[in-house]
Enzyme design. Sequence first.
Site, PDB file in Angstrom:
ATOM      1  N   LEU A 545       0.836  -1.208   0.000  1.00  0.00           N
ATOM      2  CA  LEU A 545       0.000   0.000   0.000  1.00  0.00           C
ATOM      3  C   LEU A 545       0.862   1.246   0.000  1.00  0.00           C
ATOM      4  CD1 LEU A 545      -2.717  -1.031   2.588  1.00  0.00           C
ATOM      5  CD2 LEU A 545      -3.024  -0.716   0.152  1.00  0.00           C
ATOM      6  N   GLY A 548       7.212   3.805   4.100  1.00  0.00           N
ATOM      7  CA  GLY A 548       7.636   4.901   4.949  1.00  0.00           C
ATOM      8  C   GLY A 548       9.083   4.703   5.327  1.00  0.00           C
ATOM      9  N   ASP A 664       4.151  14.675  14.131  1.00  0.00           N
ATOM     10  CA  ASP A 664       4.363  14.524  12.681  1.00  0.00           C
ATOM     11  C   ASP A 664       3.043  14.642  11.931  1.00  0.00           C
ATOM     12  OD1 ASP A 664       5.859  14.280  10.421  1.00  0.00           O
ATOM     13  OD2 ASP A 664       6.126  12.111  10.547  1.00  0.00           O
TER      14      ASP A 664
END
Length: 832
Positions: A545, A548, A664
């Site tokens: 998907l 990171g 973040d």
Amino acid sequence: MVLLHIFVVAETRSNKIIDHSLLKETSKVSGVVSSSGEINQTRRNITVGDSLFAETTSNNNSSTWVVSPLGHFAFGFLPLEDSNHFLLCIWYAKIPDKTVVWYANGDSPAPKGSKVELIDDDGLVLTAPNGEQLWKTKSLDGKVQQGFLKDNGNFVLLNENHQGAWETFKHPKDTLLPSQTLEKGERLSSRFLESNYSEGRFEMLLQMDGILSIHALNSPSAYANENYYESRTEESNTSSPGTRLVFEPSGYVYVLRKNSEKYNLSTWSGASTDQSYFRATLNFDGVFTLYQHSKSLLGSDGWSAIWSQPDNICLSRLATEGSGVCGFNSVCTLGSNQRPSCQCPKWYSLVDPNDPYGSCKPDFIQGCAEDELIGKEDIAEYDFEMLINTDWPLSDYVLLKPFTEEQCKQSCLEDCMCAVTIYKSGNDCFKKKLPLSNGRVDVGLNGAKTFIKVRKDNSSLVVPQAKVNENSKSSLSLVAWVLFGSSSFLNVMLIAALCMSLFFIFQYKKKHRGIGKSENALETNLRCFGYEELERATNDFQKELGRGSFGVVYEGVINIGSEIPIAVKKLNTLLFQQVEIEFKNELHVIGLTHHKNLVRLIGYCEAEKERLLVYEYMSNGTLASLIFNKVKPEWKLRLEIAFGVARGLAYLHEECITQIIHCDIKPQNILLDEYYNVRISDFGLAKLLKMNQSRTNTAIRGTKGYVALEWFKNMPITAKVDVFSYGVLLLEIICCRRNVEMDLEEEEKGILTDWACDCYSRGTFDPLVKDDKEALDDKRNMKKLMMISLWCIQEDPSLRPTMRKVTQMLEGVVEVQPPPFPSQFSRHSQNP
Ligand SMILES: *[C@@H]1O[C@H](CO)[C@@H](O)[C@H](O)[C@H]1NC(C)=O
Ligand SMILES: *[C@@H]1O[C@H](CO)[C@@H](O)[C@H](O)[C@H]1NC(C)=O
Ligand SMILES: *[C@@H]1O[C@H](CO)[C@@H](O)[C@H](O)[C@H]1NC(C)=O
Ligand SMILES: *[C@@H]1O[C@H](CO)[C@@H](O)[C@H](O)[C@H]1NC(C)=O
């Protein structure tokens, strides 16, 4: 407090790292091969020799063959629930829930790799990988040349003379679309269950005598039961017969009579089609419903029912030959939207547990032979479950009258035929026998009492072990009786049944022990998964998907009670120490939270060398992919999203036992579920603060462009760093662009926050949303959001509002004051 020992290694991320967690990447639809061999994404029409293979794609699982000219409908393969089989079908291409309006192979699901091909003599032919023909078009008119999908959802095959050879509108399944008609002798047939497209239980037919009727079919012979709905369009002296069912583009549905009069199915007579999709579907539960769906899908509520027929299917005409709307021994209750639900009485259970609309069977032994075995004195073995206003009107075999309630019950107890008795009007006692049909809840029964006869110790062939251990001599003796008192063939069957039930009990215990053990391993409400389990769930980590800095996210499906789609983040174990920290951090942070705007962690896996996190799957990807797109999402949706993020952050900052600073916040970390609800994700960098400790010193975290100044200035870090990031994010949501865009012609617009400050000093925000009509039309809100954003990006953290305050300003509870002009210093500091 353990949580406070979690410190995160400094990591400055560049903007280039797209840390998207459960990001859904768009990728090409594969598998469409045209006759010339080229691979196309989607096509407008197909010609003889073209084919399509059934397979999942990482895009949205579907393989699209053709789309209609304006893109409203698509034709191709959609995966069925088990995701290994496919349905050749037509669906709405522009709305998120791929509502199917026509399907070919409901009864023969196509395995992965099946192929549909356009052949001149046969039309569409669907073939399984093993060569078996699963489906093909019937009654073609001439040799087929090409096919295309019209914007009304009709897939048409043309012959050599460019005339219609076959079309789906003439071969409807369970759905009619605007501009489609149903002629005499034509029918809709329902599917079996909402997501099971096999031949269903109901049929709607325009009879040759002009009556539109709906009735149940008795499987497997398809014998039609009594109509439970009929239009009054029969031929008679006083009325002209129906000739066809018309579904006008406006959504107006009526039976057209021979004399051109219209017989309305409802008083509702249509609306504008520019705004809405309409469809009329014979639902799997037998209710014919007109549905509407807004074409502007963002923020839409999905399909809504405008009207349905019949009004109350549970109380509709009785079916003498069949079970009624629900299966035998089941009871029909009308739910919302005029849709029925079926339920087994207590101590009865579904014959097929996968079919909630099917028949029920008693969980206990009952019948004359069994009663005889046990002996008359054991009548006391039976008891009654009482229901009010519940009836199976066609299952009576005796009426006793006048009778008292006590006499009525006693009579049923002593009667081995009697399964149920109904006591009405203080006088009437109806005894009923199995199987009970047309079960319904009917308030018109004025408080009639229904007594269902059940065995007191509810002992059945499946004797629960506990029962045997405890005391129950009677259930043991019952088993003994049944075993030794009947024929040897029956004995063999019974022993087999006993062995099987013991086996299942053993399996069940084994399984449940496993879960019990893993569950108390770490966080209370998180589940601990085995590595192999997740390997299976993600099909060996096949479908990525997104990626990171700490790992890759895969899509999967896991069965925990029910099948749920998941996103599995597999942390990159090469960076083992950092990973360990991120893993623990994420577990602890999310484990502490529960809020509708935060992504839910379902569980984790801590294998020897692997660390995995399992989240619920978010079908609409990240906010980044939504707002940094050519097409701006609707303004209303953007407002909703801004609210959602604010609420989620306010919760993290103020409502958790331990304050959580996300650190973040950026569009890549905001996920959207199927209804475009905001879910904040990626807590890997988050910090936890104890209630009495409101500031902390720590190394820089977060992503450039979104981090507040205090990170650089060695100032204490507070929740206000998230407020800063939220301010930047809010501007991005309003303007639908990235904060930093280097390759713009006008340099002054390169950094959105700076440009917004410039605009503010010049007294108008309009240039920021120049081409955004919706935002300009809602200037008051637009200005308010801009000002909130400017408050959030103040250099001085103490000037920034709390997230609670931000939500109040958004909601309009607190007036937004004009923010101070940001100083020159704070500006450009984001721009190295
Ligand atoms: C089908 O597509 C081809 C090329 O893509 C085009 O030349 C042809 O006119 C199309 N036919 C129809 C009926 O749209
Ligand atoms: C893809 O398939 C899975 C499993 O069938 C399903 O849960 C998921 O919702 C599908 N995704 C989309 C975008 O349709
Ligand atoms: C759908 O229901 C039918 C009838 O009960 C059953 O035979 C079939 O296996 C079901 N299909 C799926 C995909 O579950
Ligand atoms: C039936 O068995 C269950 C346990 O399996 C028990 O809880 C319940 O009370 C029993 N019901 C009757 C009517 O004996």
